[in-house]
Design a protein around this motif. Structure first.
Motif, short mmCIF file in Angstrom:
data_model
loop_
_atom_site.label_atom_id
_atom_site.label_comp_id
_atom_site.label_asym_id
_atom_site.label_seq_id
_atom_site.Cartn_x
_atom_site.Cartn_y
_atom_site.Cartn_z
N GLY A 129 0.81 -1.22 0.00
CA GLY A 129 0.00 0.00 0.00
C GLY A 129 0.84 1.26 0.00
O GLY A 129 0.58 2.20 -0.75
N ASN A 157 -6.06 6.41 0.71
CA ASN A 157 -6.12 5.03 1.17
C ASN A 157 -5.76 4.10 0.01
O ASN A 157 -6.10 4.37 -1.13
CB ASN A 157 -7.54 4.72 1.68
N VAL A 158 -5.11 2.99 0.35
CA VAL A 158 -4.82 1.94 -0.62
C VAL A 158 -5.28 0.62 -0.01
O VAL A 158 -4.87 0.27 1.09
CB VAL A 158 -3.32 1.86 -0.97
N THR A 159 -6.14 -0.08 -0.73
CA THR A 159 -6.60 -1.40 -0.31
C THR A 159 -6.12 -2.41 -1.33
O THR A 159 -6.39 -2.26 -2.52
CB THR A 159 -8.15 -1.44 -0.23
N SER A 211 -6.30 -6.10 -2.76
CA SER A 211 -7.22 -7.23 -2.79
C SER A 211 -6.63 -8.35 -3.63
O SER A 211 -6.11 -8.11 -4.71
CB SER A 211 -8.56 -6.77 -3.39
N ALA A 245 -4.48 -3.23 -6.39
CA ALA A 245 -4.46 -2.15 -5.40
C ALA A 245 -5.52 -1.13 -5.81
O ALA A 245 -5.44 -0.56 -6.90
CB ALA A 245 -3.09 -1.50 -5.35
N TYR A 246 -6.52 -0.95 -4.94
CA TYR A 246 -7.56 0.05 -5.16
C TYR A 246 -7.15 1.29 -4.39
O TYR A 246 -6.95 1.23 -3.18
CB TYR A 246 -8.92 -0.47 -4.68
N GLU A 266 -7.63 5.27 -3.31
CA GLU A 266 -8.50 6.43 -3.15
C GLU A 266 -7.62 7.68 -3.22
O GLU A 266 -6.74 7.87 -2.38
CB GLU A 266 -9.21 6.35 -1.80
#
Length: 139
Positions: free
Chosen positions: A75, A89-91, A93, A100-101, A103
């Protein structure tokens, strides 16, 4: 993760280290710029006082340079790769592929993507090479 560097990339990293005194871990070479992955904690040295080191490096290369600082987590790595965009934010999955999703502040979406997608593509390339992230998507 094995990474193969071209002769040109190795030459550029050697010059980077000679000029800046910082450690370069990887290098992506494009037609109009070079992206250097800098060892964690070496970014200040790479930039130098008033941007002196990176400025001299750009001058000697004759092209624009983007510096990305290495990180300990995927992240943080992705956030650094998209800088100077404000990343909230970095999520990460893992459903088959690792994605990496990210924001990003709405005003910085264009910065994260870059002209013709060049910033996000460089971030994707570095993330694949260093933190096993297959793709980056902005949310």
């Amino acid at each position: 993760m094995a990474r193969t560097l071209s002769d040109e990339a190795r030459r550029i990293l050697g010059l980077f280290e000679d000029v800046t005194g910082a450690t370069g871990l990887d290098c992506l070479v494009y037609d109009d710029r070079v992206v250097v992955l800098v060892a964690r904690g070496d970014m200040g040295e790479a930039i130098g006082p008033g941007g002196e080191h990176v400025g001299e490096f750009e001058e000697r290369l004759g092209t624009d340079v983007k510096l990305v600082e290495d990180a300990t987590t995927p992240g943080d790595f992705v956030a650094n790769a998209l800088a100077p965009a404000a990343v909230y934010n970095v999520t990460v999955s893992e459903n088959g592929d690792t994605v990496a999703y990210v924001e990003v502040d709405e005003a910085d979406t264009g910065v994260a993507i870059g002209a013709d997608g060049r910033n996000i593509e460089a971030a994707r390339a570095l993330a694949r090479r260093h933190v096993d992230v297959d793709d980056i998507e902005l949310t």
